[in-house]
Write a protein that holds these residues in place. Structure first.
Motif, PDB file in Angstrom:
ATOM      1  N   GLY A  93      -8.375 -20.971 -26.798  1.00  0.00           N
ATOM      2  CA  GLY A  93      -7.945 -20.622 -25.452  1.00  0.00           C
ATOM      3  C   GLY A  93      -8.498 -21.520 -24.375  1.00  0.00           C
ATOM      4  O   GLY A  93      -8.056 -21.451 -23.222  1.00  0.00           O
ATOM      5  N   ASP A  94      -9.472 -22.368 -24.711  1.00  0.00           N
ATOM      6  CA  ASP A  94      -9.999 -23.301 -23.720  1.00  0.00           C
ATOM      7  C   ASP A  94      -8.924 -24.324 -23.361  1.00  0.00           C
ATOM      8  O   ASP A  94      -8.132 -24.742 -24.212  1.00  0.00           O
ATOM      9  CB  ASP A  94     -11.235 -24.037 -24.256  1.00  0.00           C
ATOM     10  N   LEU A  95      -8.920 -24.732 -22.104  1.00  0.00           N
ATOM     11  CA  LEU A  95      -7.996 -25.761 -21.651  1.00  0.00           C
ATOM     12  C   LEU A  95      -8.635 -27.133 -21.838  1.00  0.00           C
ATOM     13  O   LEU A  95      -9.792 -27.334 -21.450  1.00  0.00           O
ATOM     14  CB  LEU A  95      -7.637 -25.557 -20.180  1.00  0.00           C
ATOM     15  N   LEU A  96      -7.902 -28.064 -22.420  1.00  0.00           N
ATOM     16  CA  LEU A  96      -8.399 -29.411 -22.686  1.00  0.00           C
ATOM     17  C   LEU A  96      -7.690 -30.399 -21.759  1.00  0.00           C
ATOM     18  O   LEU A  96      -6.470 -30.333 -21.599  1.00  0.00           O
ATOM     19  CB  LEU A  96      -8.126 -29.794 -24.146  1.00  0.00           C
ATOM     20  N   PHE A  97      -8.445 -31.317 -21.194  1.00  0.00           N
ATOM     21  CA  PHE A  97      -7.880 -32.227 -20.212  1.00  0.00           C
ATOM     22  C   PHE A  97      -8.045 -33.685 -20.641  1.00  0.00           C
ATOM     23  O   PHE A  97      -9.067 -34.072 -21.212  1.00  0.00           O
ATOM     24  CB  PHE A  97      -8.531 -31.993 -18.853  1.00  0.00           C
ATOM     25  N   ILE A 110      -3.995 -26.694 -24.896  1.00  0.00           N
ATOM     26  CA  ILE A 110      -4.718 -25.462 -25.214  1.00  0.00           C
ATOM     27  C   ILE A 110      -5.381 -25.616 -26.576  1.00  0.00           C
ATOM     28  O   ILE A 110      -4.716 -25.942 -27.566  1.00  0.00           O
ATOM     29  CB  ILE A 110      -3.775 -24.244 -25.241  1.00  0.00           C
ATOM     30  N   TYR A 111      -6.674 -25.351 -26.638  1.00  0.00           N
ATOM     31  CA  TYR A 111      -7.406 -25.453 -27.907  1.00  0.00           C
ATOM     32  C   TYR A 111      -7.096 -24.227 -28.760  1.00  0.00           C
ATOM     33  O   TYR A 111      -7.154 -23.083 -28.288  1.00  0.00           O
ATOM     34  CB  TYR A 111      -8.903 -25.540 -27.647  1.00  0.00           C
ATOM     35  N   MET A 117      -5.091 -28.652 -31.174  1.00  0.00           N
ATOM     36  CA  MET A 117      -4.625 -28.191 -29.868  1.00  0.00           C
ATOM     37  C   MET A 117      -3.108 -28.115 -29.882  1.00  0.00           C
ATOM     38  O   MET A 117      -2.438 -28.726 -30.725  1.00  0.00           O
ATOM     39  CB  MET A 117      -5.086 -29.145 -28.764  1.00  0.00           C
ATOM     40  N   ILE A 118      -2.561 -27.341 -28.954  1.00  0.00           N
ATOM     41  CA  ILE A 118      -1.113 -27.241 -28.805  1.00  0.00           C
ATOM     42  C   ILE A 118      -0.785 -27.600 -27.366  1.00  0.00           C
ATOM     43  O   ILE A 118      -1.485 -27.209 -26.432  1.00  0.00           O
ATOM     44  CB  ILE A 118      -0.598 -25.832 -29.177  1.00  0.00           C
ATOM     45  N   HIS A 119       0.263 -28.370 -27.186  1.00  0.00           N
ATOM     46  CA  HIS A 119       0.600 -28.876 -25.860  1.00  0.00           C
ATOM     47  C   HIS A 119       2.039 -29.345 -25.836  1.00  0.00           C
ATOM     48  O   HIS A 119       2.698 -29.465 -26.877  1.00  0.00           O
ATOM     49  CB  HIS A 119      -0.343 -30.024 -25.461  1.00  0.00           C
ATOM     50  N   SER A 120       2.527 -29.627 -24.630  1.00  0.00           N
ATOM     51  CA  SER A 120       3.852 -30.209 -24.481  1.00  0.00           C
ATOM     52  C   SER A 120       3.661 -31.684 -24.163  1.00  0.00           C
ATOM     53  O   SER A 120       3.170 -32.042 -23.092  1.00  0.00           O
ATOM     54  CB  SER A 120       4.629 -29.521 -23.353  1.00  0.00           C
ATOM     55  N   GLN A 121       4.030 -32.527 -25.110  1.00  0.00           N
ATOM     56  CA  GLN A 121       3.832 -33.965 -24.932  1.00  0.00           C
ATOM     57  C   GLN A 121       5.180 -34.677 -24.823  1.00  0.00           C
ATOM     58  O   GLN A 121       6.188 -34.208 -25.355  1.00  0.00           O
ATOM     59  CB  GLN A 121       2.975 -34.552 -26.049  1.00  0.00           C
TER      60      GLN A 121
END
Length: 303
Positions: A93-97, A110-111, A117-121
């Motif tokens: 749930g931590d946000l990764l930047f 999102i970790y 992690m899951i993200h929109s790339q």
């Protein structure tokens, strides 16, 4: 109505003190990963905030909104939220930047544990990646922020207080208003939802609307009575509750594409004069529903 404080993270350039959530519907690690993963495959869209396409911060905002947590809109502004976390202490749930542009924070993910992690790339849309990917993400990692702590004991530690549920409608409030408008029998306070006790003030209303199929719970059998509801969601609830149908020429809104799941519901509201949208021709699919908006909608439906 008693105030409920649920959504952390609303900046408005003001700092709020930490507020304990009493009997709030918290999310677990599994809720985070399941919620984020249901959007796998949705394409990347610059500026996108809906299921027709997400940019990176549009995706994180949507996932956290589904969990009852409001984030700022952009990756840069999300980086200003929560508490900094060392990479060695990351939790689900931590946000990764990341800095992908060479000019500061430009990407957020999102970790989900185990270095993933899951993200929109850009090229793959919503997808999984390795946080320490040596070919790209590993070298562009900037830091992490924790805006809420999720665990398996159904507890969440809120970092900053925000939404006032005397202004915004909770799911329980909506159930109560719908049951009242339909004159439903609310004497039975027993529901099938694991998070709605018979002592809940709206238990009877929740049970009544659930029996009619107006409201559904989530995959974990929870109703989430103290969670907010979006304008897209209330469109579906109202159409089902009052059996509204489309008639005449369909009214369209610039932010409600025909491939969106809520399109028919929003169209039915417009066709029946329940909503007209704002001055920009927007309906506001992902905006949180306010109590006065709910009352206005119901008033326009009832003869």
């Amino acid at each position: 109505m008693k105030k409920k404080w649920l959504l952390p993270i609303f900046a408005s350039f003001m700092l709020f003190s930490t507020t304990h959530i009493d009997n709030a519907e918290a999310a677990t690690n599994a809720d985070v990963t399941d919620t984020a993963s249901k959007y796998l495959g949705i394409p990347y869209k610059y500026g996108g905030t809906t299921t027709s396409g997400f940019d990176c911060s549009g995706f994180t905002s949507k996932v956290f909104a589904d969990l009852g947590i409001q984030l700022n809109r952009t990756s840069g502004s999300q980086y200003q939220q929560g508490t900094a976390v060392a990479k060695s202490d990351l939790q689900v749930g931590d946000l990764l930047f990341f800095n992908t542009s060479g000019s500061g924070i430009s990407h957020v993910a999102i970790y989900i544990g185990d270095g993933k992690m899951i993200h929109s790339q850009t090229n793959q849309g919503v997808s999984y990646s390795n946080v320490n990917d040596p070919y790209y993400w590993g070298s562009r990692y900037v830091g992490a922020k924790r805006v809420a702590t999720f665990d398996e004991q159904q507890q969440v530690e809120v970092k900053q207080a925000a939404i006032d549920f005397s202004v915004y409608a909770s799911r329980a409030e909506v159930a109560g208003q719908i049951a009242k408008a339909l004159n439903l029998d609310t004497s039975d306070t027993n529901t099938s939802f694991v998070d709605v006790k018979p002592t809940n003030a709206n238990a009877g209303a929740i049970a009544a609307v659930a029996k009619l199929g107006i409201f559904e719970g989530d995959a974990n059998g929870k109703f989430n009575p103290s969670s907010p509801i979006t304008r897209a969601q209330i469109a579906k609830v109202l159409v089902l509750a009052f059996d509204l149908e489309n008639h005449g020429e369909a009214r369209t809104f610039s932010d409600v594409p025909q491939n969106n799941w809520a399109y028919e519901y929003v169209s039915a509201l417009a066709a029946n004069g329940v909503t007209t949208g704002d001055e920009n021709g927007h309906f506001g699919l992902d905006e949180l529903l306010k109590i006065d908006e709910l009352k206005t909608f119901i008033h326009r439906i009832q003869p």
